[in-house]
Design a protein around this motif. Structure first.
Motif, PDB file in Angstrom:
ATOM      1  N   VAL A  83       0.877  -1.170   0.000  1.00  0.00           N
ATOM      2  CA  VAL A  83       0.000   0.000   0.000  1.00  0.00           C
ATOM      3  C   VAL A  83       0.915   1.220   0.000  1.00  0.00           C
ATOM      4  CG1 VAL A  83      -1.738   1.270   1.299  1.00  0.00           C
ATOM      5  CG2 VAL A  83      -1.811  -1.221   1.237  1.00  0.00           C
ATOM      6  N   PHE A  84       0.710   2.121  -0.945  1.00  0.00           N
ATOM      7  CA  PHE A  84       1.642   3.230  -1.140  1.00  0.00           C
ATOM      8  C   PHE A  84       1.339   4.411  -0.223  1.00  0.00           C
ATOM      9  CE2 PHE A  84       2.283   0.683  -4.811  1.00  0.00           C
ATOM     10  CZ  PHE A  84       3.585   0.909  -5.211  1.00  0.00           C
ATOM     11  N   GLU A  88      -2.345   4.535  -4.520  1.00  0.00           N
ATOM     12  CA  GLU A  88      -2.169   4.168  -5.927  1.00  0.00           C
ATOM     13  C   GLU A  88      -3.308   3.250  -6.302  1.00  0.00           C
ATOM     14  OE1 GLU A  88       0.224   4.541  -8.402  1.00  0.00           O
ATOM     15  OE2 GLU A  88       1.418   6.023  -7.329  1.00  0.00           O
ATOM     16  N   ILE A  89      -4.332   3.833  -6.939  1.00  0.00           N
ATOM     17  CA  ILE A  89      -5.441   3.001  -7.380  1.00  0.00           C
ATOM     18  C   ILE A  89      -5.769   3.408  -8.813  1.00  0.00           C
ATOM     19  CG2 ILE A  89      -6.467   2.489  -5.135  1.00  0.00           C
ATOM     20  CD1 ILE A  89      -8.183   4.911  -5.442  1.00  0.00           C
ATOM     21  N   PHE A  90      -6.754   2.763  -9.401  1.00  0.00           N
ATOM     22  CA  PHE A  90      -7.118   3.073 -10.781  1.00  0.00           C
ATOM     23  C   PHE A  90      -8.233   4.117 -10.751  1.00  0.00           C
ATOM     24  CE2 PHE A  90      -5.680  -1.335 -10.527  1.00  0.00           C
ATOM     25  CZ  PHE A  90      -4.553  -1.235 -11.328  1.00  0.00           C
ATOM     26  N   THR A  91      -7.821   5.378 -10.866  1.00  0.00           N
ATOM     27  CA  THR A  91      -8.780   6.452 -10.614  1.00  0.00           C
ATOM     28  C   THR A  91      -9.830   6.604 -11.722  1.00  0.00           C
ATOM     29  OG1 THR A  91      -7.092   7.921 -11.473  1.00  0.00           O
ATOM     30  CG2 THR A  91      -7.376   7.878  -9.094  1.00  0.00           C
ATOM     31  N   ASP A  92      -9.596   6.007 -12.896  1.00  0.00           N
ATOM     32  CA  ASP A  92     -10.604   6.111 -13.957  1.00  0.00           C
ATOM     33  C   ASP A  92     -11.613   4.975 -13.891  1.00  0.00           C
ATOM     34  OD1 ASP A  92      -9.114   8.266 -15.015  1.00  0.00           O
ATOM     35  OD2 ASP A  92      -7.781   6.836 -15.992  1.00  0.00           O
ATOM     36  N   LEU A  93     -11.394   4.053 -12.971  1.00  0.00           N
ATOM     37  CA  LEU A  93     -12.302   2.903 -12.880  1.00  0.00           C
ATOM     38  C   LEU A  93     -13.123   3.024 -11.598  1.00  0.00           C
ATOM     39  CD1 LEU A  93      -9.861   0.009 -13.872  1.00  0.00           C
ATOM     40  CD2 LEU A  93     -11.158   1.514 -15.348  1.00  0.00           C
ATOM     41  N   GLU A  97     -14.505  -2.298 -10.070  1.00  0.00           N
ATOM     42  CA  GLU A  97     -13.503  -2.673 -11.075  1.00  0.00           C
ATOM     43  C   GLU A  97     -12.104  -2.681 -10.463  1.00  0.00           C
ATOM     44  OE1 GLU A  97     -15.720  -1.023 -15.111  1.00  0.00           O
ATOM     45  OE2 GLU A  97     -14.604   0.373 -13.858  1.00  0.00           O
ATOM     46  N   ILE A 101      -9.565  -6.266 -10.237  1.00  0.00           N
ATOM     47  CA  ILE A 101      -8.264  -6.448 -10.899  1.00  0.00           C
ATOM     48  C   ILE A 101      -7.326  -7.339 -10.077  1.00  0.00           C
ATOM     49  CG2 ILE A 101      -6.188  -5.204 -11.616  1.00  0.00           C
ATOM     50  CD1 ILE A 101      -8.177  -3.037 -12.685  1.00  0.00           C
ATOM     51  N   PRO A 102      -7.084  -7.028  -8.781  1.00  0.00           N
ATOM     52  CA  PRO A 102      -6.226  -7.945  -8.022  1.00  0.00           C
ATOM     53  C   PRO A 102      -6.841  -9.334  -7.867  1.00  0.00           C
ATOM     54  CG  PRO A 102      -7.168  -6.263  -6.596  1.00  0.00           C
ATOM     55  CD  PRO A 102      -7.459  -5.845  -7.998  1.00  0.00           C
ATOM     56  N   GLU A 158      -7.365   0.564  -1.261  1.00  0.00           N
ATOM     57  CA  GLU A 158      -6.057   0.032  -1.645  1.00  0.00           C
ATOM     58  C   GLU A 158      -5.663  -1.127  -0.724  1.00  0.00           C
ATOM     59  OE1 GLU A 158      -2.830   2.827  -1.623  1.00  0.00           O
ATOM     60  OE2 GLU A 158      -1.605   1.597  -2.951  1.00  0.00           O
ATOM     61  N   CYS A 162      -4.991  -5.016  -1.885  1.00  0.00           N
ATOM     62  CA  CYS A 162      -3.802  -5.796  -1.533  1.00  0.00           C
ATOM     63  C   CYS A 162      -4.199  -7.085  -0.809  1.00  0.00           C
ATOM     64  CB  CYS A 162      -2.865  -4.976  -0.651  1.00  0.00           C
ATOM     65  SG  CYS A 162      -2.014  -3.700  -1.582  1.00  0.00           S
TER      66      CYS A 162
ATOM     67  N   LEU B 226     -10.799  -5.106 -19.148  1.00  0.00           N
ATOM     68  CA  LEU B 226     -10.643  -4.403 -17.859  1.00  0.00           C
ATOM     69  C   LEU B 226      -9.170  -4.111 -17.596  1.00  0.00           C
ATOM     70  CD1 LEU B 226     -11.865  -3.412 -15.160  1.00  0.00           C
ATOM     71  CD2 LEU B 226     -11.583  -5.740 -14.304  1.00  0.00           C
ATOM     72  N   MET B 227      -8.310  -5.096 -17.868  1.00  0.00           N
ATOM     73  CA  MET B 227      -6.873  -4.889 -17.661  1.00  0.00           C
ATOM     74  C   MET B 227      -6.344  -3.786 -18.576  1.00  0.00           C
ATOM     75  SD  MET B 227      -6.384  -6.870 -15.292  1.00  0.00           S
ATOM     76  CE  MET B 227      -7.115  -8.303 -14.556  1.00  0.00           C
ATOM     77  N   ARG B 229      -7.989  -1.220 -19.696  1.00  0.00           N
ATOM     78  CA  ARG B 229      -8.403   0.081 -19.153  1.00  0.00           C
ATOM     79  C   ARG B 229      -7.575   0.429 -17.928  1.00  0.00           C
ATOM     80  NH1 ARG B 229     -13.975   0.766 -17.614  1.00  0.00           N
ATOM     81  NH2 ARG B 229     -14.151  -1.486 -17.308  1.00  0.00           N
ATOM     82  N   SER B 233      -5.230   3.702 -16.957  1.00  0.00           N
ATOM     83  CA  SER B 233      -5.442   4.463 -15.729  1.00  0.00           C
ATOM     84  C   SER B 233      -4.182   4.544 -14.876  1.00  0.00           C
ATOM     85  CB  SER B 233      -6.577   3.818 -14.934  1.00  0.00           C
ATOM     86  OG  SER B 233      -6.842   4.556 -13.774  1.00  0.00           O
ATOM     87  N   ASN B 234      -3.480   3.423 -14.694  1.00  0.00           N
ATOM     88  CA  ASN B 234      -2.316   3.412 -13.800  1.00  0.00           C
ATOM     89  C   ASN B 234      -1.504   2.137 -14.034  1.00  0.00           C
ATOM     90  OD1 ASN B 234      -0.497   3.518 -11.706  1.00  0.00           O
ATOM     91  ND2 ASN B 234      -1.978   4.145 -10.174  1.00  0.00           N
ATOM     92  N   ARG B 237       0.581   0.712 -11.082  1.00  0.00           N
ATOM     93  CA  ARG B 237      -0.186  -0.012 -10.077  1.00  0.00           C
ATOM     94  C   ARG B 237      -0.460  -1.439 -10.541  1.00  0.00           C
ATOM     95  NH1 ARG B 237      -0.497  -2.154  -5.652  1.00  0.00           N
ATOM     96  NH2 ARG B 237      -1.385  -0.831  -4.061  1.00  0.00           N
ATOM     97  N   LEU B 238      -0.735  -1.561 -11.820  1.00  0.00           N
ATOM     98  CA  LEU B 238      -1.026  -2.879 -12.366  1.00  0.00           C
ATOM     99  C   LEU B 238       0.175  -3.804 -12.201  1.00  0.00           C
ATOM    100  CD1 LEU B 238      -3.618  -3.861 -13.585  1.00  0.00           C
ATOM    101  CD2 LEU B 238      -2.658  -3.524 -15.833  1.00  0.00           C
ATOM    102  N   THR B 241       0.450  -4.957  -8.839  1.00  0.00           N
ATOM    103  CA  THR B 241      -0.664  -5.823  -8.478  1.00  0.00           C
ATOM    104  C   THR B 241      -0.440  -7.225  -9.040  1.00  0.00           C
ATOM    105  OG1 THR B 241      -2.044  -3.857  -8.494  1.00  0.00           O
ATOM    106  CG2 THR B 241      -3.203  -5.915  -8.462  1.00  0.00           C
ATOM    107  N   LEU B 243       0.472  -8.065 -12.230  1.00  0.00           N
ATOM    108  CA  LEU B 243       0.108  -8.310 -13.617  1.00  0.00           C
ATOM    109  C   LEU B 243       1.219  -7.837 -14.543  1.00  0.00           C
ATOM    110  CD1 LEU B 243      -3.477  -7.340 -12.963  1.00  0.00           C
ATOM    111  CD2 LEU B 243      -2.876  -9.428 -14.149  1.00  0.00           C
TER     112      LEU B 243
END
Ligand SMILES: Nc1ncnc2c1ncn2[C@@H]1O[C@H](COP(=O)(O)OP(=O)(O)O)[C@@H](O)[C@H]1O
Ligand SMILES: [Mg+2]
Lengths: 252, 399
Positions: A83-84, A88-93, A97, A101-102, A158, A162, B226-227, B229, B233-234, B237-238, B241, B243
């Motif tokens: 955790v940063f 650090e997350i996907f702000t457009d999702l 979503e 991802i994890p 976040e 994790c 999804l990946m 996108r 986005s970041n 981070r991916l 995570t 990936l």
């Protein structure tokens, strides 16, 4: 031997020796805090653990295997999640979503060509993500874009992301920075609960001594890139060198 | 339906309906009327609408999802075109092998270009793709002449082997066909002043386009999508995570290149001539414009953008000075000349100027492209409907 062994790690940025000669052993299933003034090199040390930076000298082993020379995704797949300091997350999702991802990374590994089935049809991953969100009290925000969330919510998301990977070692970089007291206490409870429920080792960087002394079993004090002392919380509290170098100036 | 959520299935059905009925929809004006020149329902142009629609859908899979801006996508279109013509020269005049091989060859070509270009991101990625495309263009126009026909282009000839076809009757170069039906064959329906043309080639392209659109929706909604996108986005981070973003990017790049190859294959199936200029950087830029104009990252945007640009290119460019004089003939002479002089720069060869202005307005006021324009208009009506009917308070969150 600890789950994480850092031996003689040094890192230099131009003229600045950010890390001198860091030795650190984190025992399995413990909570190990790393404290120290701003600029002491705490985040730099974490960067060296997850492959974001490659140390100039020394070795880093996790569960007996070297992490140096591995890419960040390989290190994460080994079981280290971070955790940063700034979320650090996907702000457009949206929140869901982000959470998925994890969960996919955990189930399918570093790459999978899942291009035809829809995200919503993957029931087990959906359930797991939903469960995590419920545990973190984020379920009712699942359609929200994460860019517009509060800092505390981003941080919890976040952490949830994790945790969904079932890491063996969780690295937390100032998880309560900028949080209100109530949120900080919630985070402490959350981390305690995680610790009870799971087989997990936590290394936490923290400025808030309340958080440190509520959670940590061992504490390493870092100053100017070198560990000053490492001891139990009780001993650290009374340690004259620590009071002078660190606690004295930051207890407010 | 078809493994799609209701909203996506509806979109697919609407697009399929519009594409199938295009010969009617694009021909709203009777043939003899003054407005007839705004009709776009003739086979040649309709084919271009759907073929460039496919090209833009594929480009959007890369740019819209991952944010990686390729400036060399025309190279894949060109490679696909050459491969298609060669199939029609060597194998058979039936377009099916040509279309399949075009897609495949463009896919293989994009593995190579993608593998190298994807070592960089941002502007450096764009420049690398541009460099590769210009290189391909220059090679196709010069040293590769035995394969590409150089500057004259590659086309079918009477002497081609076509090993699967029986010896052609008569002395004519066979025309591309699908199981005996020639691409240029059309049926016409005359209704009052209207003539509607139903062309074999168009309907082949239309069916392929609907399939391509359907596949794109599936990719958008998949974990893979999804990946992609998430990469936009970041990307960092991916990586942290667990990936590996490299193969995701490469797979996306290759799929996108295959869409371009498919478009190239259809292009030569309609007209079996492939020239090097098809790979030039202006052609790569055009698909970027189409996607941004329509709405990058949206499902339908690229198709709208492609349609709009091709409409401008083919319809606006045909309005000339005398047409303008005709339109404004009802005005007093002096005024007529002034108005015509004012409009003249925007028509005929000046269509680029009109398009440029439209593009700038869209980018400034509707960053989400034509789709955002549509959504805003939709929202306006919704707000109005809601004000009329206050009881319907609950709005479902958008999925
Ligand atoms: N990527 C970098 N490039 C140059 N200097 C850096 C970099 N990262 C950190 N530093 C410097 O290294 C020192 C330690 O930083 P950091 O590890 O972030 O400290 P902290 O203990 O507050 O987390 C600081 O002086 C910082 O400016
Ligand atoms: Mg720090």
């Amino acid at each position: 031997m600890g789950i994480l062994e850092v031996k003689g790690v040094g890192k230099r940025f131009g003229g600045l020796q950010a890390l001198g000669d860091v030795n650190l052993s984190v025992a399995e299933n413990s909570v190990h805090a790393i404290i120290g003034p701003n600029g002491a090199g705490k985040s730099t040390l974490l960067n060296c653990l997850i492959g974001k930076l490659i140390p100039d000298t020394g070795s880093v082993t996790f569960e007996g295997q070297s992490v140096l020379g591995r890419t960040p995704y390989e290190i994460c797949q080994m079981g280290i999640s971070r955790v940063f300091q700034t979320p650090e997350i996907f702000t457009d999702l949206n929140v869901m979503e982000n959470m998925l991802i994890p969960c996919f990374a955990k189930r399918d590994g570093a790459f999978a060509m899942n291009a035809i089935g829809s995200v919503t049809s993957q029931a087990e991953v959906q359930d797991k993500a939903m469960q995590m969100l419920e545990d973190m009290n984020l379920a009712d925000k699942r359609h929200m874009l994460t860019g517009s969330m509060s800092r505390g919510d981003k941080r919890r998301l976040e952490i949830a992301m994790c945790l969904s990977q079932d890491p063996r070692l969780l690295l937390l970089d100032e998880p309560t920075a900028g949080m209100a007291r109530a949120d900080t206490n919630n985070t402490i409870d959350l981390l305690k609960q995680i610790k009870e429920e799971r087989d997990i080792t936590i290394a936490i960087i923290e400025h808030d001594m309340h958080v440190v002394f509520s959670l940590a079993e061992r504490i390493t004090v870092l100053a100017q890139g070198t560990p000053l002392v490492e001891d139990t919380p009780e001993n650290i509290k009374g340690h004259p060198k620590v009071r002078e170098a660190y606690l004295g100036e930051s207890v407010d | 339906m078809f493994g799609l959520a209701k909203k996506d299935a509806n979109l697919l059905l609407i697009v399929a309906g519009l594409v199938m009925l295009a010969p009617f929809i694009l021909n709203p004006f009777p043939g003899e009327s003054a407005m007839a020149q705004f009709n776009a329902g003739y086979p040649d142009l309709m084919q271009r609408f759907v073929i460039f629609g496919i090209f833009a859908i594929g480009f959007n899979l890369l740019f819209g999802l991952t944010g990686y801006l390729s400036f060399g996508h025309a190279a894949f279109l060109g490679v696909g075109s050459y491969a298609g013509v060669w199939m029609m020269k060597l194998l058979t005049i039936n377009v099916i092998p040509a279309i399949l091989i075009s897609t495949l060859v463009a896919g293989i070509f994009s593995i190579a270009i993608g593998y190298i270009s994807l070592r960089r991101s941002g502007i450096y990625f764009s420049i690398l793709t541009l460099a590769f495309a210009q290189m391909s263009f220059a090679l196709a126009a010069s040293v590769l002449t035995p394969i590409t026909g150089g500057e004259t282009g590659l086309q079918t000839a009477l002497s081609d082997p076509r090993i699967l076809d029986s010896a052609s009757s008569g002395g004519n170069i066979p025309s591309p066909a699908i199981f005996g039906m020639e691409m240029r064959d059309s049926a016409e329906l005359v209704l009052g002043g209207w003539t509607f043309t139903f062309n074999v080639g168009y309907y082949l392209c239309a069916v392929v386009m609907i399939l391509a659109f359907y596949t794109a929706i599936r990719i958008f909604r998949s974990p893979f999508g999804l990946m992609l996108r998430a990469i936009k986005s970041n990307q960092q981070r991916l990586n942290y995570t667990g990936l590996n973003t490299r193969p995701y990017m490469l797979a996306c790049f290759v799929i996108s290149g295959m869409y371009a190859g498919l478009a190239g294959g259809l292009m030569v199936s309609m007209d079996p001539l492939a020239g090097a200029e098809r790979m030039q950087w202006t052609a790569s830029g055009e698909v970027v414009l189409m996607t941004i104009l329509g709405g990058a990252g949206t499902l339908i945007g690229p198709v709208l953008g492609a349609g709009m640009i091709k409409y401008f290119e083919n319809i606006f460019s045909k309005i000339n000075e005398s047409v303008l004089h005709q339109w404004f003939a009802f005005m007093p002479d002096g005024l007529e000349d002034v108005i015509v002089a004012m409009l003249y720069p925007f028509i005929g060869k000046g269509w680029h100027l009109t398009l440029g202005i439209v593009f700038m307005l869209v980018v400034i006021f509707l960053p989400g492209g034509l789709v955002e324009g549509g959504q805003r208009i939709g929202a306006m009506f919704k707000r109005k409907a809601k004000a009329d009917d206050k009881s319907s308070a609950n709005v479902e969150p958008a999925e």
